[in-house]
Design a protein around this motif. Structure first.
Motif, PDB file in Angstrom:
ATOM      1  N   ARG A  86     108.935 -77.573 -12.987  1.00 52.11           N
ATOM      2  CA  ARG A  86     107.945 -76.807 -12.227  1.00 52.11           C
ATOM      3  C   ARG A  86     107.173 -75.844 -13.102  1.00 52.11           C
ATOM      4  N   THR A  87     107.873 -75.184 -14.021  1.00 53.72           N
ATOM      5  CA  THR A  87     107.227 -74.141 -14.814  1.00 53.72           C
ATOM      6  C   THR A  87     106.518 -74.673 -16.060  1.00 53.72           C
ATOM      7  N   LEU A  88     107.059 -75.725 -16.660  1.00 57.67           N
ATOM      8  CA  LEU A  88     106.495 -76.202 -17.923  1.00 57.67           C
ATOM      9  C   LEU A  88     106.051 -77.657 -17.879  1.00 57.67           C
ATOM     10  N   GLY A  89     106.380 -78.348 -16.799  1.00 61.14           N
ATOM     11  CA  GLY A  89     105.928 -79.733 -16.666  1.00 61.14           C
ATOM     12  C   GLY A  89     106.714 -80.743 -17.481  1.00 61.14           C
ATOM     13  N   VAL A  90     107.898 -80.355 -17.960  1.00 58.34           N
ATOM     14  CA  VAL A  90     108.713 -81.270 -18.760  1.00 58.34           C
ATOM     15  C   VAL A  90     110.133 -81.300 -18.198  1.00 58.34           C
ATOM     16  N   VAL A  91     110.907 -82.289 -18.650  1.00 59.89           N
ATOM     17  CA  VAL A  91     112.280 -82.466 -18.191  1.00 59.89           C
ATOM     18  C   VAL A  91     113.199 -82.403 -19.400  1.00 59.89           C
ATOM     19  N   VAL A  92     114.314 -81.665 -19.257  1.00 58.40           N
ATOM     20  CA  VAL A  92     115.317 -81.601 -20.319  1.00 58.40           C
ATOM     21  C   VAL A  92     116.220 -82.828 -20.210  1.00 58.40           C
ATOM     22  N   VAL A  93     116.209 -83.687 -21.244  1.00 61.35           N
ATOM     23  CA  VAL A  93     117.027 -84.901 -21.201  1.00 61.35           C
ATOM     24  C   VAL A  93     118.157 -84.868 -22.227  1.00 61.35           C
ATOM     25  N   GLY A  94     118.153 -83.882 -23.111  1.00 60.46           N
ATOM     26  CA  GLY A  94     119.209 -83.814 -24.109  1.00 60.46           C
ATOM     27  C   GLY A  94     119.329 -82.421 -24.679  1.00 60.46           C
ATOM     28  N   LEU A  95     120.509 -82.131 -25.269  1.00 62.78           N
ATOM     29  CA  LEU A  95     120.759 -80.813 -25.832  1.00 62.78           C
ATOM     30  C   LEU A  95     121.664 -80.957 -27.050  1.00 62.78           C
ATOM     31  N   TRP A  96     121.345 -80.231 -28.102  1.00 59.16           N
ATOM     32  CA  TRP A  96     122.212 -80.155 -29.284  1.00 59.16           C
ATOM     33  C   TRP A  96     122.580 -78.701 -29.523  1.00 59.16           C
ATOM     34  N   ARG A  97     123.880 -78.474 -29.743  1.00 58.37           N
ATOM     35  CA  ARG A  97     124.367 -77.125 -30.030  1.00 58.37           C
ATOM     36  C   ARG A  97     125.246 -77.209 -31.266  1.00 58.37           C
ATOM     37  N   ARG A  98     125.048 -76.263 -32.174  1.00 57.11           N
ATOM     38  CA  ARG A  98     125.726 -76.335 -33.465  1.00 57.11           C
ATOM     39  C   ARG A  98     127.246 -76.337 -33.311  1.00 57.11           C
ATOM     40  N   GLU A  99     127.778 -75.530 -32.436  1.00 55.93           N
ATOM     41  CA  GLU A  99     129.225 -75.410 -32.303  1.00 55.93           C
ATOM     42  C   GLU A  99     129.638 -75.590 -30.852  1.00 55.93           C
ATOM     43  N   GLY A 100     130.836 -76.141 -30.660  1.00 56.02           N
ATOM     44  CA  GLY A 100     131.415 -76.245 -29.320  1.00 56.02           C
ATOM     45  C   GLY A 100     131.057 -77.543 -28.612  1.00 56.02           C
ATOM     46  N   TRP A 101     131.948 -77.945 -27.719  1.00 55.35           N
ATOM     47  CA  TRP A 101     131.728 -79.130 -26.901  1.00 55.35           C
ATOM     48  C   TRP A 101     131.211 -78.701 -25.538  1.00 55.35           C
ATOM     49  N   LEU A 102     130.394 -79.544 -24.932  1.00 51.09           N
ATOM     50  CA  LEU A 102     129.834 -79.266 -23.629  1.00 51.09           C
ATOM     51  C   LEU A 102     130.539 -80.095 -22.565  1.00 51.09           C
ATOM     52  N   HIS A 103     130.703 -79.524 -21.388  1.00 49.88           N
ATOM     53  CA  HIS A 103     131.278 -80.231 -20.252  1.00 49.88           C
ATOM     54  C   HIS A 103     130.494 -79.826 -19.016  1.00 49.88           C
ATOM     55  N   GLY A 104     130.506 -80.710 -18.023  1.00 52.35           N
ATOM     56  CA  GLY A 104     129.802 -80.401 -16.792  1.00 52.35           C
ATOM     57  C   GLY A 104     128.375 -80.894 -16.821  1.00 52.35           C
ATOM     58  N   GLU A 105     127.645 -80.561 -15.770  1.00 48.60           N
ATOM     59  CA  GLU A 105     126.279 -81.059 -15.634  1.00 48.60           C
ATOM     60  C   GLU A 105     125.347 -80.347 -16.592  1.00 48.60           C
ATOM     61  N   LEU A 106     124.454 -81.114 -17.205  1.00 48.35           N
ATOM     62  CA  LEU A 106     123.542 -80.562 -18.205  1.00 48.35           C
ATOM     63  C   LEU A 106     122.656 -79.466 -17.613  1.00 48.35           C
ATOM     64  N   SER A 107     122.272 -79.636 -16.376  1.00 45.91           N
ATOM     65  CA  SER A 107     121.378 -78.647 -15.757  1.00 45.91           C
ATOM     66  C   SER A 107     122.049 -77.295 -15.575  1.00 45.91           C
ATOM     67  N   GLU A 108     123.398 -77.243 -15.608  1.00 45.10           N
ATOM     68  CA  GLU A 108     124.119 -75.986 -15.426  1.00 45.10           C
ATOM     69  C   GLU A 108     124.454 -75.309 -16.754  1.00 45.10           C
ATOM     70  N   MET A 109     124.082 -75.938 -17.871  1.00 51.71           N
ATOM     71  CA  MET A 109     124.358 -75.339 -19.181  1.00 51.71           C
ATOM     72  C   MET A 109     123.497 -74.095 -19.387  1.00 51.71           C
ATOM     73  N   ARG A 110     124.152 -73.007 -19.799  1.00 49.08           N
ATOM     74  CA  ARG A 110     123.399 -71.793 -20.104  1.00 49.08           C
ATOM     75  C   ARG A 110     122.974 -71.839 -21.565  1.00 49.08           C
ATOM     76  N   LEU A 111     121.695 -71.643 -21.786  1.00 49.65           N
ATOM     77  CA  LEU A 111     121.129 -71.830 -23.123  1.00 49.65           C
ATOM     78  C   LEU A 111     121.494 -70.671 -24.039  1.00 49.65           C
ATOM     79  N   GLU A 112     121.598 -71.002 -25.315  1.00 49.45           N
ATOM     80  CA  GLU A 112     121.893 -70.023 -26.355  1.00 49.45           C
ATOM     81  C   GLU A 112     120.823 -70.095 -27.436  1.00 49.45           C
ATOM     82  N   GLU A 113     120.718 -69.013 -28.206  1.00 43.15           N
ATOM     83  CA  GLU A 113     119.787 -69.009 -29.331  1.00 43.15           C
ATOM     84  C   GLU A 113     120.126 -70.148 -30.292  1.00 43.15           C
ATOM     85  N   GLY A 114     119.112 -70.890 -30.711  1.00 49.85           N
ATOM     86  CA  GLY A 114     119.323 -71.984 -31.644  1.00 49.85           C
ATOM     87  C   GLY A 114     119.596 -73.319 -30.987  1.00 49.85           C
TER      88      GLY A 114
END
Length: 606
Positions: free
Chosen positions: A340-368
Motif C-alpha cells: 500500500r505504501t510503496l507499491g512493492v511486495v517483500v518476497v525474501g529477507l537476508w539477515r547476517r546472523e540468526g535463524w528466522l522462524h514464523g511468517e515472513l510478514s511478522e518479522m521485525r526488521l533490523e538495521e542491515g
C-alpha cells in the motif's frame, strides 16, 4: 624475401606486440590486423571477411548458446552439485572424482564456464571437509582445460586447425577425431595430480567477503497452490526433491506455525513453507508447478487504489538494505504494508546472523536487513530515493527453466550426433542446435545473445585472415624451409614435439586460437616438405596451444582460481612444467600412432 612478405611480417609483428602488451582488447587487435592486410593489398575483400562466415566462428558462437541453454535449465548446476556429492571427504577421492567429471563436462560446454561453476562448489566442499582449497582448485582447472581436448568443438583452436587443414587441401577433422588423444591426456593429468599431490601448495583459500549483490541464501516463503501436485505428498518428499536447491526452515498452515513438522506429515493446499533458498531459486520459482512465492500470490493481483496492478511482463526483483535509523527498524513487514505504501511486495529477507522462524510478514526488521522486493519497474525505481533504504541493488538471480532440462539435453545430444555422423555439416548442426535452444524456450533470446562472448567470435574471425596471409605470401613456407634446413634428419616424433613445444610457449602470450592460426600453416608446410600427412603436425600444434599449463595466464580458467587458491606463478611452473612435458610426449606419440602408423604401445627391449 619479397616485399609482400616484409609487409606481412611488419603487420604480424605489430599485431603480436599489441597482443602481448595487453593495451588493446584482442578482438580490436585482430580487427586492426585485418584492416592492415586489406589496405596493403595482401588480401582481397572476400579473403578479409572469410573469417566471419567460417565454420569455426559459427560453431563457437553456437556452442556459447548451447552452453547458455544447459546453464539456464539448471543442468550444469545439477551436474556440478552431483560431482561435489561424489567427491567425498578425502583429498585424493575429490581429485579422482572431480578431474574426470569436470573434463567430461568441459568437452560439451565452455571450459571457463565449467571452471566458474565448479569454483564455489569446491570452495564450499573444502570449507566443510577442512581441506586446503589450493589442493583442489588447480586440479579442477587443469581438468577443465584438458576436457577441451576431448571434442573438436570444445576449443576454438581445434576448429581452426580443421579449417586450416581443409584450406590446405587436406581432409578436415571430425568431431571425435581427437578424442583418443584427449582421453589419454585426461587420464594422464588425473594420474599425475594424484601421484604428484605433494607438488600442490597447501594454503587456505582467500577469505570470501560477503557480496551484497549475490548472497548465498535468503529466507522466502513458498505457497502450495490449489491443485498443486504436492498436495498430499509429505514434507520429507518435498525436502528430498529440493535437497540441493533449498532448505525448509518452518511450516505454516492457516497462518499458524505447525506443531508437528515430521517428515511423514502431508502438505495441503494453502500451506506456506519458510525456506532458505539461493537467488536463482527465488527467480525461478514461477516455473515450479503448484508452487508460488507466497507474497506475490497473496498481493500481486490485488487492485491498487489508482489502477490495477498488472505486473506480468514488467515486474522485477530488486534488493534493498534497511538503513541505519530507518523508520522501518523494529516494525514488522505487515505493519509497514509495503504494497500500500510503496507499491512493492517483500518476497525474501537476508539477515547476517540468526535463524528466522514464523511468517515472513511478522518479522521485525533490523538495521542491515536485506529485503528482496517484487514490483513494477515504475514503483521499484521510486524506492531509490527513499530514506528508509541505504541502497537499492539489482537482484542477482538467474531464472532457470528446469522443466525444459530434458529438452535441452535432447537438443545437445541431437546436435552432436548430427554433426558426428555427417547427417548435417558441423556448422549447420550447431547453428540448428542453438536456434532450437531458443525456439524451445530453454534459454531466452536475450540470455542467448548475452552468452555469446563476442570478443572470441570477432577474434577468431579476425585472425583467420592472418593464417591465410601467412600461407599466401609464402611466409609459412619460408619458415618451414628454414626449419627443415636444420631439422631435416630429425625423427618425425621429434618434429611433432617441436610443433607442440613452440605452440606451448607462444600460447602463454597469445590465445590458443591466435597461436594455432599462426603456427598451423608452418606445420602444413613442414608436412609437405617431408611428404607426410599434415594432420598430426597440425593437431600437435593445436594441442600445444590448448594443453600447455606453464603459467596462469595461458588459460582464462587458471586466472579464475589464481586469487581464491592464493596461487603464485611459481606454483603453476612447479606443477605445470612436468605435466606439460608429459602431455607433449603423449600427444606426439598418439598423433604418430593415429595418423602416421606408429606403434600405439612402446616396444620393450628384448
Amino acid at each position: 624475401m619479397d616485399p609482400q612478405q616484409i609487409v606481412f611480417l611488419l603487420i604480424l609483428g605489430g599485431a603480436l606486440a599489441l597482443f602481448v602488451s595487453g593495451r588493446m582488447r584482442v578482438d580490436l587487435v585482430a580487427m586492426l590486423a585485418l584492416l592492415a592486410l586489406g589496405l596493403t593489398g595482401i588480401l582481397d575483400a572476400r579473403q578479409l571477411l572469410a573469417g566471419f562466415s567460417s565454420e569455426p566462428a559459427i560453431i563457437v558462437a553456437s556452442v556459447f548458446v548451447l552452453s547458455a541453454g544447459l546453464s539456464a535449465t539448471g543442468i550444469t548446476d545439477r551436474i556440478g552439485a552431483g560431482i561435489g556429492r561424489a567427491a567425498g571427504g578425502s583429498e585424493w577421492r575429490t581429485i579422482a572424482v572431480v578431474m574426470p567429471a569436470t573434463a567430461a563436462l568441459a568437452a560439451f560446454s565452455h571450459h571457463v564456464m565449467v571452471t566458474a561453476m565448479m569454483l564455489p562448489i569446491l570452495m564450499r566442499l573444502a570449507r566443510e571437509r577442512k581441506l586446503p582449497v589450493s589442493r583442489l582448485l588447480m586440479p579442477m582447472s587443469l581438468a577443465a582445460s584438458l576436457g577441451t581436448t576431448l571434442t573438436l568443438f570444445s576449443a576454438p583452436a581445434f576448429l581452426l586447425a580443421s579449417d586450416l587443414l581443409k584450406r590446405g587441401g587436406a581432409e578436415g577433422l571430425d568431431i571425435f577425431d581427437i578424442t583418443p588423444i584427449g582421453a589419454v591426456l585426461v587420464l594422464l593429468g588425473t594420474t599425475y595430480m594424484l601421484l604428484g599431490r605433494w607438488l600442490l601448495p597447501r594454503r587456505e583459500g582467500e577469505a570470501q567477503a560477503v557480496d551484497p549483490l549475490r548472497l548465498e541464501r535468503y529466507y522466502t516463503e513458498l505457497l502450495v497452490e490449489d491443485g498443486s501436485p504436492w498436495i498430499g505428498r509429505t514434507r520429507g518428499e518435498f525436502e528430498q526433491a529440493f535437497a540441493e536447491r533449498l532448505q525448509v526452515v518452518d511450516w505454516l498452515r492457516h497462518g499458524v506455525r505447525r506443531r508437528r513438522q515430521a517428515g511423514d506429515s502431508p502438505l495441503a493446499a494453502g500451506d506456506v513453507l519458510l525456506v532458505r533458498a539461493p537467488p536463482d531459486e527465488i527467480a525461478s520459482i514461477r516455473d515450479e508447478p503448484g508452487l508460488a512465492l507466497h507474497a506475490v500470490a497473496k498481493y500481486g493481483d490485488t487492485p491498487r487504489e489508482d489502477r490495477q496492478a498488472e505486473l506480468l511482463g514488467e515486474e522485477q526483483l530488486v534488493q534493498a538494505v534497511v538503513a541505519p535509523h530507518s523508520e522501518f527498524i523494529g516494525r514488522s513487514v505487515a505493519d509497514i504494508d509495503f504494497l500500500r505504501t510503496l507499491g512493492v511486495v517483500v518476497v525474501g529477507l537476508w539477515r547476517r546472523e540468526g535463524w528466522l522462524h514464523g511468517e515472513l510478514s511478522e518479522m521485525r526488521l533490523e538495521e542491515g536487513d536485506l529485503l528482496v522486493l517484487w514490483g513494477r519497474q515504475a514503483d521499484v525505481q521510486s524506492l531509490a530515493s527513499h530514506r528508509g533504504f541505504m541502497m537499492l541493488m539489482p537482484f542477482q538471480g538467474r531464472r532457470q527453466t528446469r522443466r525444459r532440462a530434458p529438452l535441452a539435453v535432447a537438443i545437445m545430444v541431437a546436435t552432436v550426433v548430427a554433426a558426428a555422423t555427417g547427417l548435417l555439416a558441423p556448422q549447420t548442426a550447431f547453428l540448428a542446435g542453438a536456434v532450437a535452444m531458443v525456439v524451445g524456450r530453454c534459454v531466452a533470446i536475450e540470455q542467448a545473445y548475452a552468452g555469446i562472448d563476442v570478443r572470441i567470435f570477432v577474434m577468431i574471425a579476425g585472425v583467420i585472415p592472418l593464417g591465410i596471409a601467412m600461407e599466401q605470401t609464402g611466409t609459412a613456407q619460408a619458415v618451414a624451409d628454414l626449419l627443415m634446413a636444420h631439422a631435416a634428419q630429425w625423427p618425425v616424433f621429434v618434429l611433432l614435439l617441436v610443433m607442440f613445444g613452440t605452440a606451448a610457449l607462444l600460447t602463454q602470450i597469445l590465445s590458443d586460437a591466435a597461436t594455432t592460426v599462426l603456427l598451423a600453416p608452418i606445420a602444413l608446410a613442414v608436412a609437405e616438405s617431408l611428404g607426410l600427412p599434415p594432420t598430426p603436425f597440425v593437431v600437435c600444434t593445436a594441442m600445444g596451444a590448448v594443453a600447455s599449463f606453464l603459467t596462469p595466464i595461458g588459460h582464462h580458467g587458471n586466472l579464475l582460481i589464481l586469487n581464491p587458491g592464493r596461487y603464485t606463478f611459481g606454483d603453476f611452473l612447479r606443477v605445470g612444467v612436468p605435466l606439460t612435458t608429459a602431455i607433449a610426449l603423449a600427444t606426439a606419440w598418439m598423433a604418430r600412432a593415429l595418423w602416421l602408423g606408429g606403434p600405439l604401445l612402446p616396444s620393450l627391449p628384448g
